[in-house]
Each structure stands twice: as C-alpha cells, then as structure tokens.
Write a protein that holds these residues in place. Sequence first.
Motif, PDB file in Angstrom:
ATOM      1  N   UNK A 151       0.901  -1.112  -0.131  1.00  0.00           N
ATOM      2  CA  UNK A 151       0.048   0.072  -0.114  1.00  0.00           C
ATOM      3  C   UNK A 151       0.825   1.354   0.161  1.00  0.00           C
ATOM      4  N   UNK A 152       0.567   2.299  -1.063  1.00  0.00           N
ATOM      5  CA  UNK A 152       1.046   3.503  -0.972  1.00  0.00           C
ATOM      6  C   UNK A 152      -0.146   4.722  -0.687  1.00  0.00           C
ATOM      7  N   UNK A 153       0.203   5.955  -0.792  1.00  0.00           N
ATOM      8  CA  UNK A 153      -0.898   6.805  -0.878  1.00  0.00           C
ATOM      9  C   UNK A 153      -1.374   6.981  -2.385  1.00  0.00           C
ATOM     10  N   UNK A 154      -0.338   6.746  -3.279  1.00  0.00           N
ATOM     11  CA  UNK A 154      -0.941   6.726  -4.503  1.00  0.00           C
ATOM     12  C   UNK A 154      -1.962   5.741  -5.025  1.00  0.00           C
ATOM     13  N   UNK A 155      -1.737   4.398  -4.298  1.00  0.00           N
ATOM     14  CA  UNK A 155      -2.850   3.409  -4.461  1.00  0.00           C
ATOM     15  C   UNK A 155      -4.169   3.404  -3.515  1.00  0.00           C
ATOM     16  N   UNK A 156      -4.086   4.679  -2.697  1.00  0.00           N
ATOM     17  CA  UNK A 156      -5.551   4.493  -2.019  1.00  0.00           C
ATOM     18  C   UNK A 156      -6.745   4.142  -2.751  1.00  0.00           C
ATOM     19  N   UNK A 157      -6.866   4.831  -3.964  1.00  0.00           N
ATOM     20  CA  UNK A 157      -8.028   4.515  -4.590  1.00  0.00           C
ATOM     21  C   UNK A 157      -8.220   2.797  -5.053  1.00  0.00           C
ATOM     22  N   UNK A 158      -6.900   2.399  -5.878  1.00  0.00           N
ATOM     23  CA  UNK A 158      -6.922   0.991  -6.081  1.00  0.00           C
ATOM     24  C   UNK A 158      -7.212  -0.006  -5.189  1.00  0.00           C
ATOM     25  N   UNK A 159      -6.610   0.396  -3.751  1.00  0.00           N
ATOM     26  CA  UNK A 159      -7.115  -0.395  -2.678  1.00  0.00           C
ATOM     27  C   UNK A 159      -8.440  -0.402  -2.465  1.00  0.00           C
ATOM     28  N   UNK A 160      -9.194   0.902  -2.602  1.00  0.00           N
ATOM     29  CA  UNK A 160     -10.572   0.838  -2.508  1.00  0.00           C
ATOM     30  C   UNK A 160     -11.062   1.684  -1.229  1.00  0.00           C
ATOM     31  N   UNK A 161      -9.902   2.267  -0.755  1.00  0.00           N
ATOM     32  CA  UNK A 161     -10.110   3.385   0.590  1.00  0.00           C
ATOM     33  C   UNK A 161     -10.761   4.602   0.218  1.00  0.00           C
ATOM     34  N   UNK A 162     -10.483   5.158  -0.933  1.00  0.00           N
ATOM     35  CA  UNK A 162     -11.351   6.487  -1.372  1.00  0.00           C
ATOM     36  C   UNK A 162     -11.415   6.496  -2.838  1.00  0.00           C
TER      37      UNK A 162
END
Length: 327
Positions: A306-317
């Motif tokens: 996980x990275x900040x860049x990946x937040x939407x990829x992970x489904x967080x936002x």
Amino acid sequence: MEVNRNIPTSMKDFIIDVKEKIQDDKLASLFENCFSNTYETTLKKQKDGTTFVITGDIPAMWLRDSAAQVRPYLLLAEKDEAIADMIQGVVERQLQFINHDPYANAFNETASGARYNDDEMEVEMSPLVWERKYEIDSLCYPIQLAYLLWKSTGRTSQFNDTFKQAVKEIIHLWKVEQNHSEDSKYEFRRYNCPSQDTLSHDGYGAPVKRTGMTWSGFRPSDDACVYGYLVPANMFAVVVLNYLVEIARDILNDKDLVEEAKQLADEIDEGIQTYGKIEHEEFGTIYAYETDGFGNYVLMDDANVPSLLAAPYLGYCDIEDEVYQNT
C-alpha cells in the motif's frame, strides 16, 4: 498463434487472447513471459494441498508478495477450477503462517531454521520464520486475496477454521498495536546494517501517541518506518476490515465478528482522518505518509503497495477525492 509452455490451457488461451490485442511484438512477448513466470517458476504444491510461493530469487514466502504474485490469476480462476484451487492453497498457507506467527513477514517452506539474518528481538524466532519484520500489509493481503477469490469464483470454502483463527489473531494484534508503547512487546534489532533495516530507539521504534490507528514497524518496501503510524497501510487495514464485515455477515453469520471488525475499522479510519492529514501551504489538506500522533510527519510515498498513490486502487477512497488529489 501458439504458446509453447507447460502451463494450463486456460492460461495459454488467455495469453493468446491478450497478445492478439497488443500491436507491439516486444510488449506481447514481455506480457507472455511475465504472466506465465509465477506459475512456471515460483509455485510449489504441498502435501496438505496448500501452495507455497517463493519470492523470486529468495527461497522464502512473503505474505504480501505471494498474494500479489497470484492475484492476476483470479482472471483464470473464474473458469478454471484448478487455478482456483491453487489460489485457495496460497490463502490457506498464508493463514497457517499467520496463525504460527502474526508478526512475521516471510516464512520457510519447512521448519528448516533458514533465515535472512540473525536478528535480535523479544521472542526467539521460530525455525519456520525467514524474517520477522512486522508490517501491517502482511496481514491485509491474505484477507484481500481470500475475499477476491470469493468475488471472482463464488467459492467460500477458504473461510474455514484456519481463516477464522487467523482473523482472530489479526484483529487482536491490530488492537494491541493501537497502543504500541504500552501494550506491545514487539521489537526488532539488526546490527551492522543500513538504518532502514532496523528499528530506531533500541528496536522499539520512535515513540507514538495513541491515535486509533494501528502501529507498523516496517513499510511494504521492508524498510523501517520513521514514525509508526503508516497511513497507507492503515488505509489498507480499513479496507480489509470492511471486507471482514461482509464475510462475517454474508458467509460466516458471525454477528460478533461483524461488530468487532466494524468498530476497529471505524477507530482506525477516525485516526487517519484526525492524525493522518496535514495542512500544506501549497496544496491544502493532504495525507501524510507516516506520523506519530505528536505532530511529526513524513511526507513521501513508497514504491510498493500500500502507498498513498494506491489509495483508490485499494478501495479506500474515490480517485476524485479532494484530499487524495491534493496529496
């Protein structure tokens, strides 16, 4: 177009289909080699039906890497039951490892005692453990893979007693590490190494204040955290805890787990929103990469997920989220 490899027919057909859509021969060849590589070189079926996955040039199995290595094959698992069985074998193996030692990030195929380094810590390392760098994401990835296997194939047999015990271990650990300074016994010291390979403050990490977030010793790059509240890893924890709410409600019929996972997700998320953001003079409200709850921050990002860049990829936002865009 032929694919001359010792791989399942479903994989051959998929590779052919993708290559026909790629106009560049070198890129098509690169895709074929990469997509088949994990299957051809890293998977080792075990006598108990589980799947051990070596991590490239290292004979150990990382919880994070093994999940990422087989995740692309979920596309095949939708129609190929043998591929689905292989992925479930990876999940089962990961969960067994977590039940053995939830703080470890990498494991041996057998209890051989092989390890990356003779590190010093509060507990003696098990012969099954290759390395014991504690990283939040190591516990997130197996839950994510089990969840995505369900969504891809409809199978639910991975949510067995091993899964239930691992979830119990993970939730307990994350609660302990919400109050790392007082409740945790985890420490990690490595000598004669670069600073990023060992924890500061005599192996305990920099002091942290309770925030609701859960503490991590190391980043997904396996580098030590400067400050223990690793924001993108906590984002990932929120996502998989909400997966657990869905699994507990729809598959396990476990109301207590629904409530426990939801409460912990809410506590961690509130910590992110309260302590994980700063006001930047140029960009406005942004997410920090790490913080300690005392007002200290690291502004950067990690190349791994996980990275900040990946937040939407992970489904967080959502990708259009204002704070994410500012970040």
